[in-house]
Design a protein around this motif. Structure first.
Motif, PDB file in Angstrom:
ATOM      1  N   LEU A   8       5.971   7.587   2.132  1.00  0.00           N
ATOM      2  CA  LEU A   8       5.895   6.595   3.199  1.00  0.00           C
ATOM      3  C   LEU A   8       7.091   5.655   3.095  1.00  0.00           C
ATOM      4  CD1 LEU A   8       2.133   5.775   2.679  1.00  0.00           C
ATOM      5  CD2 LEU A   8       3.078   6.948   4.665  1.00  0.00           C
ATOM      6  N   LEU A  12     -13.361   9.234  13.149  1.00  0.00           N
ATOM      7  CA  LEU A  12     -11.961   9.564  13.405  1.00  0.00           C
ATOM      8  C   LEU A  12     -11.463   8.887  14.667  1.00  0.00           C
ATOM      9  CD1 LEU A  12     -11.953  13.356  12.446  1.00  0.00           C
ATOM     10  CD2 LEU A  12     -10.800  11.506  11.241  1.00  0.00           C
ATOM     11  N   VAL A  49     -10.360   5.076  14.420  1.00  0.00           N
ATOM     12  CA  VAL A  49      -9.178   4.651  13.663  1.00  0.00           C
ATOM     13  C   VAL A  49      -8.073   4.215  14.627  1.00  0.00           C
ATOM     14  CG1 VAL A  49      -7.415   5.370  12.011  1.00  0.00           C
ATOM     15  CG2 VAL A  49      -9.733   6.268  11.826  1.00  0.00           C
ATOM     16  N   LYS A  61      -6.120  11.097   5.106  1.00  0.00           N
ATOM     17  CA  LYS A  61      -5.417  12.270   5.662  1.00  0.00           C
ATOM     18  C   LYS A  61      -4.094  12.485   4.950  1.00  0.00           C
ATOM     19  CE  LYS A  61      -4.190  15.285   9.006  1.00  0.00           C
ATOM     20  NZ  LYS A  61      -3.029  15.020   9.829  1.00  0.00           N
ATOM     21  N   TYR A  62      -3.409  11.361   4.658  1.00  0.00           N
ATOM     22  CA  TYR A  62      -2.094  11.448   4.030  1.00  0.00           C
ATOM     23  C   TYR A  62      -2.193  11.903   2.577  1.00  0.00           C
ATOM     24  CZ  TYR A  62       2.425   9.963   2.195  1.00  0.00           C
ATOM     25  OH  TYR A  62       3.637   9.937   1.569  1.00  0.00           O
ATOM     26  N   LEU A  88       0.699   4.225  -2.733  1.00  0.00           N
ATOM     27  CA  LEU A  88       0.366   5.599  -2.341  1.00  0.00           C
ATOM     28  C   LEU A  88       1.482   6.557  -2.753  1.00  0.00           C
ATOM     29  CD1 LEU A  88      -1.189   5.082   1.220  1.00  0.00           C
ATOM     30  CD2 LEU A  88      -2.384   5.422  -0.946  1.00  0.00           C
ATOM     31  N   ASN A  89       2.742   6.146  -2.516  1.00  0.00           N
ATOM     32  CA  ASN A  89       3.874   6.991  -2.944  1.00  0.00           C
ATOM     33  C   ASN A  89       3.824   7.215  -4.447  1.00  0.00           C
ATOM     34  OD1 ASN A  89       4.814   7.140  -0.350  1.00  0.00           O
ATOM     35  ND2 ASN A  89       6.402   5.595  -0.603  1.00  0.00           N
ATOM     36  N   GLN A 125      -4.598   3.784  16.212  1.00  0.00           N
ATOM     37  CA  GLN A 125      -3.374   4.581  16.106  1.00  0.00           C
ATOM     38  C   GLN A 125      -2.210   3.764  16.646  1.00  0.00           C
ATOM     39  OE1 GLN A 125      -3.125   7.928  14.919  1.00  0.00           O
ATOM     40  NE2 GLN A 125      -5.160   7.431  14.152  1.00  0.00           N
ATOM     41  N   GLN A 150       0.837  -1.204   0.000  1.00  0.00           N
ATOM     42  CA  GLN A 150       0.000   0.000   0.000  1.00  0.00           C
ATOM     43  C   GLN A 150       0.872   1.254   0.000  1.00  0.00           C
ATOM     44  OE1 GLN A 150      -3.691   0.934   2.474  1.00  0.00           O
ATOM     45  NE2 GLN A 150      -2.116   1.795   3.780  1.00  0.00           N
ATOM     46  N   ALA A 151       1.921   1.242   0.834  1.00  0.00           N
ATOM     47  CA  ALA A 151       2.808   2.405   0.921  1.00  0.00           C
ATOM     48  C   ALA A 151       3.405   2.717  -0.446  1.00  0.00           C
ATOM     49  CB  ALA A 151       3.913   2.145   1.943  1.00  0.00           C
ATOM     50  N   LYS A 152       3.828   1.675  -1.160  1.00  0.00           N
ATOM     51  CA  LYS A 152       4.423   1.886  -2.491  1.00  0.00           C
ATOM     52  C   LYS A 152       3.413   2.485  -3.457  1.00  0.00           C
ATOM     53  CE  LYS A 152       7.938  -1.682  -2.430  1.00  0.00           C
ATOM     54  NZ  LYS A 152       8.270  -3.026  -2.908  1.00  0.00           N
ATOM     55  N   PHE A 155      -2.257   9.712  11.376  1.00  0.00           N
ATOM     56  CA  PHE A 155      -2.738  11.096  11.349  1.00  0.00           C
ATOM     57  C   PHE A 155      -1.570  12.080  11.418  1.00  0.00           C
ATOM     58  CE2 PHE A 155      -7.256  10.111  13.133  1.00  0.00           C
ATOM     59  CZ  PHE A 155      -7.566   9.538  11.912  1.00  0.00           C
ATOM     60  N   GLU A 194      -2.982  -1.246  19.833  1.00  0.00           N
ATOM     61  CA  GLU A 194      -4.056  -0.676  20.649  1.00  0.00           C
ATOM     62  C   GLU A 194      -4.538  -1.644  21.719  1.00  0.00           C
ATOM     63  OE1 GLU A 194      -5.426   2.303  20.654  1.00  0.00           O
ATOM     64  OE2 GLU A 194      -5.557   3.147  18.645  1.00  0.00           O
ATOM     65  N   VAL A 237     -14.804   0.671  10.284  1.00  0.00           N
ATOM     66  CA  VAL A 237     -13.889   1.087  11.346  1.00  0.00           C
ATOM     67  C   VAL A 237     -14.578   1.271  12.707  1.00  0.00           C
ATOM     68  CG1 VAL A 237     -13.987   3.522  10.628  1.00  0.00           C
ATOM     69  CG2 VAL A 237     -12.036   2.713  11.915  1.00  0.00           C
ATOM     70  N   LEU A 295      -9.266   6.286   7.124  1.00  0.00           N
ATOM     71  CA  LEU A 295      -9.124   7.730   7.324  1.00  0.00           C
ATOM     72  C   LEU A 295      -7.684   8.186   7.479  1.00  0.00           C
ATOM     73  CD1 LEU A 295     -12.213   7.203   8.993  1.00  0.00           C
ATOM     74  CD2 LEU A 295     -12.006   9.561   8.249  1.00  0.00           C
ATOM     75  N   ALA A 296      -6.791   7.263   7.843  1.00  0.00           N
ATOM     76  CA  ALA A 296      -5.387   7.655   7.949  1.00  0.00           C
ATOM     77  C   ALA A 296      -4.808   7.830   6.546  1.00  0.00           C
ATOM     78  CB  ALA A 296      -4.608   6.603   8.730  1.00  0.00           C
ATOM     79  N   VAL A 297      -5.154   6.927   5.633  1.00  0.00           N
ATOM     80  CA  VAL A 297      -4.695   7.050   4.251  1.00  0.00           C
ATOM     81  C   VAL A 297      -5.242   8.333   3.621  1.00  0.00           C
ATOM     82  CG1 VAL A 297      -4.822   6.051   1.942  1.00  0.00           C
ATOM     83  CG2 VAL A 297      -4.407   4.569   3.899  1.00  0.00           C
ATOM     84  N   TYR A 332     -10.062  17.198  10.208  1.00  0.00           N
ATOM     85  CA  TYR A 332      -9.367  16.292  11.123  1.00  0.00           C
ATOM     86  C   TYR A 332      -9.057  16.974  12.449  1.00  0.00           C
ATOM     87  CZ  TYR A 332      -8.822  12.416   7.867  1.00  0.00           C
ATOM     88  OH  TYR A 332      -9.066  11.361   7.033  1.00  0.00           O
ATOM     89  N   LYS A 383       1.079   9.702  -5.511  1.00  0.00           N
ATOM     90  CA  LYS A 383       1.471  11.094  -5.228  1.00  0.00           C
ATOM     91  C   LYS A 383       2.444  11.604  -6.274  1.00  0.00           C
ATOM     92  CE  LYS A 383       0.531  12.393  -0.687  1.00  0.00           C
ATOM     93  NZ  LYS A 383       0.900  13.339   0.336  1.00  0.00           N
TER      94      LYS A 383
END
Lengths: 259, 278
Positions: free
Chosen positions: B271, A247, A250, A211-212, A186-187, A252, A182-184, B263, B222, B189, A207-209, A235, A190
């Motif tokens: 990333l 929110l 999610v 936000k990014y 998303l990068n 963390q 996923q990180a790859k 966040f 968590e 979620v 929601l974290a994705v 946010y 962008k």
């Protein structure tokens, strides 16, 4: 900056369903080089909105404009033009790619629709787009089953990009991928957006994705907008109780909230 | 490695491979203490699910496991599936909750009858008593209208409700260990948050230990006391949750952590990614 997509008062009904709408009075807009997040839980209508934008489901009320042109319930020439400007990438690359042809052929098909290009040009273009999404040239001759989920999702993105779209609709494109994959992706998204300047509607429940990746946000519940605006505003200070609940739910890293 | 006192589950030098001799999981050592919540994080194909299948004696027939020690509540377990599950620990002291409740529940039978069957398979008690036990278990997982749910079919329930039913079935016989394999991956979620706090509460009330499998290290952080990290069939690291930020980790673990957008992630920076072949 140019407004690429504008949705005004969109409502969608499913045929045969007289109890309420699938989507009710939804409005938002996206500019070039910008990413808008469409978030909500299952059944909130986020995918249905994307389908209406590209003419896969009928709008009942409201207006969809792409680059200032009315494309609500498109047909004929308008539909053709619309699908040059707007491309959709789905969640599951296994089911959205043809398993019987090579991935190079899949990208070539997309390139050739409605255009007369020589085989030599096609081959050159394919390699260019494979490189753009970070895949080696040798992958061109492979079949979908020979690639991983992340690699297939890159192919799906390449297939969309060869149309040189001004708007990408990405429907949960990383939901079935491992976090490192996923990180790859998303990068990559962008980077591509920075280079090519397309607008993006990013549909997600993560929601974290969002936000990014996104600058603006539409929060949906049961087909209606509960809150929309700037990502950083929402946010840091969500106005709606439902947004706040989303929110807060999610997980963390190191949050220890259920310990 | 730190050893846990009188563990619920003790695993030493566990290997899993295909009958043809291909190694899938190697050299696994860990234990789960009484009442402890242990998380296993890993990506697709890391072997985390195989590991739990070996512990619960549910490995497919063409896959074989061997271990120097595999003890559940001090009793040695045979990791390869016995042909007859009668008298097995599964469903009594050891319970499983899987990702997809729709694939675990029988679509053609009412919730109540499935739960009663699960109880009476292990305990020869009257139907009526089993029925009230089942209903009580549904209330315990915070299903408000438990008597109505008993009469419903799985398709009449939402995803979150179905997963609650699965957890209710898991706790029917007050297990010492609940193995939950990606129990919230298919859920929204907010529902995920409800299911996680439910698992935590049951852990406190029943003192059941939980082995929680996930690809999401944020989710595990968590709720878990300790986290095990698996990569390509090997257990590469174990740490207590207080060490998450307190010390440095294996490069792979660091990469897993860096790959997750939070966040606080800076949208201007890419990333973290793992260096592997594409």
């Amino acid at each position: 900056m140019v407004e690429v997509l504008s949705v005004e008062g969109l409502s969608i009904k499913y045929p045969g369903n007289s109890h309420g709408n699938a989507v009710t009075n939804v409005s938002f807009s996206v500019k070039e080089s910008e990413t808008l997040g469409l978030v909500g839980e299952s059944g909130s209508g986020k995918s249905t909105i994307a389908k209406a934008v590209i003419g896969l489901v009928a709008a009942f009320e409201g207006k969809v404009q792409v680059l200032g042109k009315d494309v609500t319930n498109p047909s004929g020439k308008i539909l053709k033009q619309l699908r040059d400007n707007v491309q959709l990438v789905f969640q599951d690359p296994y089911s959205s790619l043809n398993s019987r042809i090579t991935v190079g052929e899949t990208v070539a098909e997309s390139l050739q629709v409605g255009k007369s290009v020589t085989r030599r040009e096609v081959n050159k273009e394919i390699l260019k787009y494979f490189e753009m999404v970070g895949l080696k040239a040798e992958f061109v001759n492979r079949f979908p089953h020979q690639l991983s989920g992340g690699q297939l999702q890159r192919i799906a993105i390449a297939r969309a990009l060869v149309r040189r779209p001004r708007l990408l609709l990405l429907d949960e494109v990383t939901a079935s991928l491992d976090v490192s994959v996923q990180a790859k992706v998303l990068n990559l998204l962008k980077e591509l957006q920075r280079d090519l300047g397309f607008a993006t509607v990013y549909i997600s429940h993560d929601l974290a994705v969002v936000k990014y990746l996104c600058q603006s946000l539409v929060v949906l519940r049961n087909g209606s907008v509960v809150e929309s605006g700037d990502v950083s505003d929402i946010y840091s200070n969500p106005q709606d109780l439902y947004t706040r609940e989303l929110l807060q739910a999610v997980p963390q890293l190191g949050g220890q909230r259920w310990r | 490695m730190k050893t846990v006192e009188s563990p619920v589950l003790e695993v030493r030098n566990l290997h899993i491979g295909t009958a043809g001799g291909i190694s899938l999981v190697r050299n696994i050592d860990f234990e789960v203490g009484r009442g402890e919540i242990v998380g296993i994080v890993g990506e697709s194909g890391s072997g985390k699910s195989l590991l739990t299948l070996a512990v619960s004696q549910l490995l497919p027939r063409n896959v074989v496991a061997r271990a120097d020690v595999l003890k559940f509540l001090g009793t040695p377990l045979e990791p390869n599936a016995p042909s007859d599950l009668t008298g097995s620990l599964l469903g009594t002291d050891l319970a499983m909750v899987f990702q997809d409740p729709m694939a675990s529940l029988n679509p053609a039978r009412k919730i109540g009858s499935q739960m009663v069957e699960a109880i009476r398979f292990h305990k020869k008690i009257p139907k009526r008593l089993a029925f009230s036990k089942a209903e009580a278990a549904l209330s315990q997982v915070q299903i408000q209208d438990s008597s109505r749910v008993m009469k419903q079919y799985p398709h009449e329930l939402s995803g979150g409700m179905r997963q609650r039913v699965m957890i209710a079935m898991a706790i029917l016989l007050e297990p010492q260990l609940i193995i939950a394999d990606e129990p919230t991956t298919a859920l929204d979620v907010r529902v995920q948050a409800q299911v996680m706090s439910l698992l935590r509460e049951l852990n406190r009330e029943l003192k059941s230990a939980i082995l929680l499998i996930s690809h999401d290290i944020a989710l595990l952080s968590e709720v878990c006391d300790r986290i095990l990290v698996m990569q390509q069939g090997e257990l590469i690291e174990t740490f207590v949750i207080s060490d998450l930020f307190a010390r440095s980790h294996e490069p792979y673990t660091e990469a897993l952590i860096g790959a997750i957008p939070t966040f606080d992630s800076d949208p201007e920076k890419p990333l973290g990614v793992l260096d592997d072949e594409d």
